[in-house]
Motif scaffolding. Structure first.
Motif, mmCIF file in Angstrom:
data_model
loop_
_atom_site.group_PDB
_atom_site.id
_atom_site.type_symbol
_atom_site.label_atom_id
_atom_site.label_comp_id
_atom_site.label_asym_id
_atom_site.label_seq_id
_atom_site.Cartn_x
_atom_site.Cartn_y
_atom_site.Cartn_z
ATOM 1 N N VAL A 1 -0.933 4.759 -1.116
ATOM 2 C CA VAL A 1 -2.412 4.732 -0.617
ATOM 3 C C VAL A 1 -2.448 5.192 0.394
ATOM 4 O O VAL A 1 -1.473 4.759 1.717
ATOM 5 N N GLU B 1 -5.845 -10.287 -5.852
ATOM 6 C CA GLU B 1 -5.835 -10.148 -7.147
ATOM 7 C C GLU B 1 -5.304 -11.432 -8.196
ATOM 8 O O GLU B 1 -4.304 -11.849 -7.859
ATOM 9 N N PHE C 1 -5.539 -1.696 -11.977
ATOM 10 C CA PHE C 1 -6.441 -0.746 -11.206
ATOM 11 C C PHE C 1 -7.461 -0.096 -11.871
ATOM 12 O O PHE C 1 -8.377 0.883 -11.240
ATOM 13 N N LEU D 1 2.101 1.811 -3.410
ATOM 14 C CA LEU D 1 1.188 2.613 -4.243
ATOM 15 C C LEU D 1 0.733 4.067 -3.959
ATOM 16 O O LEU D 1 0.173 4.623 -4.700
ATOM 17 N N PRO E 1 -6.934 -1.664 -2.516
ATOM 18 C CA PRO E 1 -6.120 -2.120 -3.544
ATOM 19 C C PRO E 1 -5.957 -3.677 -3.155
ATOM 20 O O PRO E 1 -5.933 -4.049 -2.071
ATOM 21 N N ARG F 1 -11.299 -6.413 -12.471
ATOM 22 C CA ARG F 1 -10.207 -5.315 -12.964
ATOM 23 C C ARG F 1 -10.265 -5.188 -14.410
ATOM 24 O O ARG F 1 -10.664 -6.419 -15.038
ATOM 25 N N LEU G 1 0.725 -1.414 -0.034
ATOM 26 C CA LEU G 1 0.079 0.197 -0.108
ATOM 27 C C LEU G 1 0.947 1.126 -0.006
ATOM 28 O O LEU G 1 0.602 2.208 -0.499
ATOM 29 N N GLY H 1 1.639 -5.199 -9.996
ATOM 30 C CA GLY H 1 1.831 -5.065 -8.682
ATOM 31 C C GLY H 1 3.042 -5.751 -8.237
ATOM 32 O O GLY H 1 4.023 -5.379 -7.374
#
Length: 359
Positions: free
Chosen positions: A54, A314, A287, A52, A66, A281, A49, A341
């Motif tokens: 976030v 994911e 994303f 990213l 995420p 997705r 995170l 990712g």
């Protein structure tokens, strides 16, 4: 350190209690609480995170959360909190592949959730004689499916239930004995195992009457595990229905990295368990969101039973959502290229030989 341990432990127990009692209407609120817990207490997810950019407190809905790339279960410890790891589930994979590993800190919680999900779809386990034709899984002691089915078989309290590799004569003998009782029959089979049984020349007329009476459920787990050429699910079902005299074939959607399951009665339309939700997705953008019914996207799973690991995964599967936005189909797989990712983690030097970050 003691106060920190007490903090995660009380939160984890509270979340598990809530998951065990949750209803469909509780899902989003509980998912956001699980997200905040894991964002703080899962070092790998916390790092992801952060990479990213976030801001955890800015996440206000589940479609903003995420999802951790599933490949990270292959090379890293995915754990929320500090509970002792009792054992790990491990994926089968194929030759040369690194298996995924999923920690198990609370097997009773996993079993209770799996039982709740099955029984909400199909009724009490005590109503069934359970026959598990799972050759590739039985060859491994780390299979989550074997662990689940072993628990189900014991819970069913059926003297006829059990596991089978390729002992077809014994399987048929016990199936015939089961047909003389008042219970229904649940045959759970890895797909190539069911096809191999059909190819053995078995005459399935012995259960035609019970099938017509709705007393037989044949369920496949999907995939050939490298044993046979891959078929489309529709092809598998059509073949099994014809050869085994079945009006439909059920399916289970589960994996090493998930503690919850989804089931499809027929036609490959899966209903996720109460603790599970599927989002999609964009195929070319991990994303980007896909919300339109029937449109193909990459499957992302929220599994609230994964309190001790990560609930936001994911996957490498492709699928589509039904008009209700809850049920889904599994339509195939991504290729073997790394997704964005994982590359993000590797770009920071946190590769397969790096130590896990300390909490």
């Amino acid at each position: 350190m003691q106060s920190e341990n007490e903090d995660w432990e009380s939160l984890s127990l509270s979340l598990k209690n809530r998951v065990g009692q949750m209803q469909d209407a509780d899902f989003e609120t509980l998912a956001l609480d699980v997200f905040r817990f894991q964002a703080s207490h899962n070092p790998l997810y916390h790092l992801y995170l952060g990479l990213l950019g976030v801001e955890v407190n800015s996440i206000a809905s589940i479609d903003q959360i995420p999802f951790l790339p599933i490949e990270l279960f292959k090379n890293h410890l995915v754990q929320s909190g500090f509970a002792p790891i009792l054992f790990q589930f491990e994926s089968s994979g194929t030759t040369g592949q690194i298996p995924s590993k999923h920690i198990v800190c609370d097997p009773a919680f996993y079993q209770s959730q799996a039982k709740r999900i099955f029984e909400s779809n199909y009724g009490s386990l005590n109503d069934y004689h359970i026959f598990a034709l799972l050759p590739s899984y039985l060859e491994r002691s780390t299979s989550s499916l074997v662990f689940m089915m072993d628990y189900f078989i014991k819970e069913s309290q059926s003297e006829l239930a059990g596991f089978y590799l390729n002992q077809y004569d014994a399987l048929v003998e016990n199936l015939k004995a089961a047909l003389l009782t008042d219970r229904k029959i649940w045959l759970m089979g890895v797909t190539f195992g069911l096809l191999d049984w059909v190819d053995s020349g078995q005459d399935f007329s012995f259960w035609k009457e019970a099938v017509a009476a709705g007393r037989v459920m044949v369920m496949e787990t999907g995939g050939m595990k490298g044993r046979r050429a891959e078929w489309l699910r529709e092809e598998v079902h059509a073949f099994l229905q014809e050869k085994m005299h079945l009006p439909q074939v059920a399916s289970e959607y589960g994996m090493t990295e998930l503690f919850s399951q989804a089931y499809a009665d027929q036609a490959g339309v899966f209903t996720p368990g109460v603790s599970m939700r599927v989002l999609l997705r964009e195929v070319n953008d991990p994303f980007g969101q896909v919300t339109q019914a029937g449109r193909v996207g990459g499957i992302k799973v929220i599994d609230l039973a994964n309190i001790d690991s990560c609930s936001f995964i994911e996957t490498k599967d492709l699928g589509s959502l039904e008009p209700d936005g809850i049920r889904f189909k599994v339509l195939g797989r991504f290729d073997n290229s790394e997704q964005r990712g994982c590359n993000l983690m590797l770009a920071q030097g946190w590769g397969t030989n790096q130590e896990e970050p300390s909490s």
